[in-house]
Motif scaffolding. Structure first.
Motif, PDB file in Angstrom:
ATOM      1  N   VAL A 288      14.700 -87.737  31.969  1.00  0.00           N
ATOM      2  CA  VAL A 288      13.224 -87.597  32.307  1.00  0.00           C
ATOM      3  C   VAL A 288      12.965 -87.410  33.876  1.00  0.00           C
ATOM      4  O   VAL A 288      12.487 -86.597  34.421  1.00  0.00           O
ATOM      5  CB  VAL A 288      12.294 -88.407  31.606  1.00  0.00           C
ATOM      6  N   LEU A 289      13.800 -88.402  34.493  1.00  0.00           N
ATOM      7  CA  LEU A 289      13.779 -88.388  35.810  1.00  0.00           C
ATOM      8  C   LEU A 289      14.594 -87.182  36.318  1.00  0.00           C
ATOM      9  O   LEU A 289      14.275 -86.829  37.561  1.00  0.00           O
ATOM     10  CB  LEU A 289      14.375 -89.751  36.526  1.00  0.00           C
ATOM     11  N   SER A 290      15.852 -86.803  35.892  1.00  0.00           N
ATOM     12  CA  SER A 290      16.382 -85.658  36.418  1.00  0.00           C
ATOM     13  C   SER A 290      15.372 -84.311  36.367  1.00  0.00           C
ATOM     14  O   SER A 290      15.475 -83.687  37.038  1.00  0.00           O
ATOM     15  CB  SER A 290      17.738 -85.348  35.328  1.00  0.00           C
ATOM     16  N   ASP A 291      14.467 -84.228  35.300  1.00  0.00           N
ATOM     17  CA  ASP A 291      13.733 -83.114  35.121  1.00  0.00           C
ATOM     18  C   ASP A 291      12.548 -83.214  36.190  1.00  0.00           C
ATOM     19  O   ASP A 291      12.012 -82.117  36.576  1.00  0.00           O
ATOM     20  CB  ASP A 291      12.945 -83.281  33.829  1.00  0.00           C
ATOM     21  N   ARG A 292      12.454 -84.534  36.660  1.00  0.00           N
ATOM     22  CA  ARG A 292      11.382 -84.526  37.728  1.00  0.00           C
ATOM     23  C   ARG A 292      12.128 -84.549  39.237  1.00  0.00           C
ATOM     24  O   ARG A 292      11.644 -84.596  40.268  1.00  0.00           O
ATOM     25  CB  ARG A 292      10.825 -85.932  37.455  1.00  0.00           C
ATOM     26  N   GLY A 293      13.311 -84.063  39.037  1.00  0.00           N
ATOM     27  CA  GLY A 293      13.826 -83.915  40.649  1.00  0.00           C
ATOM     28  C   GLY A 293      14.896 -84.873  41.201  1.00  0.00           C
ATOM     29  O   GLY A 293      15.111 -84.866  42.345  1.00  0.00           O
ATOM     30  N   PHE A 294      15.259 -85.984  40.356  1.00  0.00           N
ATOM     31  CA  PHE A 294      15.917 -87.107  40.876  1.00  0.00           C
ATOM     32  C   PHE A 294      17.212 -86.721  40.690  1.00  0.00           C
ATOM     33  O   PHE A 294      17.796 -86.186  39.847  1.00  0.00           O
ATOM     34  CB  PHE A 294      15.695 -88.227  40.101  1.00  0.00           C
ATOM     35  N   ASP A 295      18.165 -86.907  41.671  1.00  0.00           N
ATOM     36  CA  ASP A 295      19.535 -86.455  41.508  1.00  0.00           C
ATOM     37  C   ASP A 295      20.229 -87.504  41.068  1.00  0.00           C
ATOM     38  O   ASP A 295      19.728 -88.622  40.621  1.00  0.00           O
ATOM     39  CB  ASP A 295      20.029 -86.042  43.040  1.00  0.00           C
ATOM     40  N   GLY A 296      21.809 -87.398  40.760  1.00  0.00           N
ATOM     41  CA  GLY A 296      22.466 -88.373  39.926  1.00  0.00           C
ATOM     42  C   GLY A 296      22.730 -89.622  40.798  1.00  0.00           C
ATOM     43  O   GLY A 296      22.590 -90.742  39.983  1.00  0.00           O
ATOM     44  N   ASP A 297      22.802 -89.586  41.941  1.00  0.00           N
ATOM     45  CA  ASP A 297      22.953 -90.912  42.826  1.00  0.00           C
ATOM     46  C   ASP A 297      21.603 -91.829  42.699  1.00  0.00           C
ATOM     47  O   ASP A 297      21.505 -92.990  42.482  1.00  0.00           O
ATOM     48  CB  ASP A 297      23.147 -90.644  44.192  1.00  0.00           C
ATOM     49  N   ALA A 298      20.239 -91.099  42.733  1.00  0.00           N
ATOM     50  CA  ALA A 298      19.037 -91.816  42.731  1.00  0.00           C
ATOM     51  C   ALA A 298      18.935 -92.453  41.287  1.00  0.00           C
ATOM     52  O   ALA A 298      18.496 -93.567  40.998  1.00  0.00           O
ATOM     53  CB  ALA A 298      18.027 -90.689  43.047  1.00  0.00           C
ATOM     54  N   ILE A 299      19.413 -91.491  40.205  1.00  0.00           N
ATOM     55  CA  ILE A 299      18.964 -92.059  38.953  1.00  0.00           C
ATOM     56  C   ILE A 299      20.210 -93.144  38.521  1.00  0.00           C
ATOM     57  O   ILE A 299      19.763 -94.296  38.006  1.00  0.00           O
ATOM     58  CB  ILE A 299      19.457 -90.998  38.030  1.00  0.00           C
ATOM     59  N   ALA A 300      21.074 -93.083  39.062  1.00  0.00           N
ATOM     60  CA  ALA A 300      22.075 -94.300  38.824  1.00  0.00           C
ATOM     61  C   ALA A 300      21.704 -95.788  39.404  1.00  0.00           C
ATOM     62  O   ALA A 300      21.987 -96.533  38.920  1.00  0.00           O
ATOM     63  CB  ALA A 300      23.741 -93.803  39.553  1.00  0.00           C
ATOM     64  N   ALA A 301      21.156 -95.448  40.615  1.00  0.00           N
ATOM     65  CA  ALA A 301      20.544 -96.748  41.483  1.00  0.00           C
ATOM     66  C   ALA A 301      19.450 -97.399  40.441  1.00  0.00           C
ATOM     67  O   ALA A 301      19.537 -98.636  40.424  1.00  0.00           O
ATOM     68  CB  ALA A 301      19.998 -96.149  42.817  1.00  0.00           C
ATOM     69  N   ILE A 302      18.525 -96.525  39.993  1.00  0.00           N
ATOM     70  CA  ILE A 302      17.563 -97.001  39.230  1.00  0.00           C
ATOM     71  C   ILE A 302      17.809 -97.488  37.821  1.00  0.00           C
ATOM     72  O   ILE A 302      17.725 -98.437  37.393  1.00  0.00           O
ATOM     73  CB  ILE A 302      16.230 -95.878  38.897  1.00  0.00           C
TER      74      ILE A 302
END
Length: 319
Positions: A288-302
């Motif tokens: 869901v976050l990827s579809d909203r423009g978050f990259d892999g590093d940001a998603i991994a942090a969250i």
């Protein structure tokens, strides 16, 4: 990408089925509640022992104190414990280290209503952290236990941030700016948590998201993503994580509302039966976050990196 789930709830009973925690992805770190305001030291101790015994016997889990160093090839689910109130400490600061020894890695000084440590989010008179509460925070810092402001009052949460010498957390708290509920935190609380180096864990409880319909499962996941986005914009990517607050026995928790009304209020009961985002749906948040423009590093942090960081800092700071 390994999930760090900072707070979830099994039934607080000897009949709890530990295998339910295997619904989280392999390699996850999961913090499980082992008591709140109605529980004594003895009761919380028994829950710690029961959950630990069952986890070890199951074979898919390891306890946080079995091997504190992450092993990237270990697919076991790591379990830690948390306390949702300092009541089980029973006013004896030595019990902070005692519970840390049982696997408790985070604790809320207060749960919804005032106690010896401070005020709760459902109190009308908010006098903040007490002198005992400040001593409690200092002892938690000393032993390496994370200070958690979830369920605390606004002033108590702010006092925690100004008192702690280590990063604090809001393990499972959403943003009041998106949905007004006394359990949700103000922007000021969130900023002060971030100032300590801490993390706000977004939860998946319907009444705290404003999406509590029994058929609204997809909308609850999107609402979690809304709170994550808001937190990132407010605080920065390094200060937002996940603490879904999932209850593995909905009927038990809704029964708990009826059994312990003194620990809750109409703000919990007027929406009908509570709904949650289950582990299977939490696992879809990266997509869901990827579809909203978050990259892999940001998603991994969250998804895990941020809570992993503050836990390591707490461990390094503690004795």
């Amino acid at each position: 990408m390994k999930l760090w789930e900072q707070h979830c709830c099994l039934p607080l009973l000897p009949s709890a089925n530990i295998s339910e925690l295997a619904r989280y992805p392999s390699g996850s770190h999961v913090s499980v509640n082992v008591g709140y305001s109605p529980h004594s030291k003895a009761e919380a101790t028994a829950l710690c022992a029961d959950f630990r015994r069952k986890a070890i016997a199951d074979g898919r889990f390891r306890m946080v104190d079995d091997n504190p160093n992450d092993n990237p090839n270990d697919d076991s689910i790591t379990l830690a414990f948390d306390l949702e109130d300092s009541g089980p400490v029973e006013g004896d600061l030595a019990n902070v280290e005692y519970f840390h020894g049982l696997g408790v890695r985070s604790m809320l000084p207060t749960y919804n209503f005032a106690n010896a440590a401070g005020c709760g989010c459902l109190d009308t008179d908010d006098t903040g952290l007490t002198a005992y509460g400040r001593d409690l925070v200092a002892e938690m810092n000393r032993v390496g236990m994370l200070v958690d402001g979830s369920h605390c009052s606004v002033r108590t949460g702010l006092d925690l941030a100004s008192t702690t010498k280590a990063p604090m957390i809001f393990s499972h708290s959403n943003f009041a700016a998106l949905w007004h509920h006394p359990r949700n935190i103000t922007d000021e609380q969130a900023r002060e948590c971030a100032r300590t180096g801490g993390v706000v864990g977004v939860n998946g409880v319907g009444i705290f998201l404003g999406v509590n319909g029994a058929t609204d499962a997809d909308a609850r996941v999107r609402a979690m993503a809304d709170h994550i986005e808001y937190g990132v914009e407010l605080l920065g990517i390094e200060h937002v994580g996940i603490g879904s607050d999932y209850s593995f026995d909905h009927e038990d928790f809704n029964a708990e509302l009826a059994a312990h009304p003194e620990a809750f209020s109409e703000e919990y009961t007027r929406y009908g039966p509570l709904q949650w985002v289950p582990p299977e749906d939490v696992a879809t948040l990266p997509s869901v976050l990827s579809d909203r423009g978050f990259d892999g590093d940001a998603i991994a942090a969250i998804h895990g990196g941020n809570f992993r960081r503050v836990n390591r800092i707490a461990e390094a700071t503690g004795g």
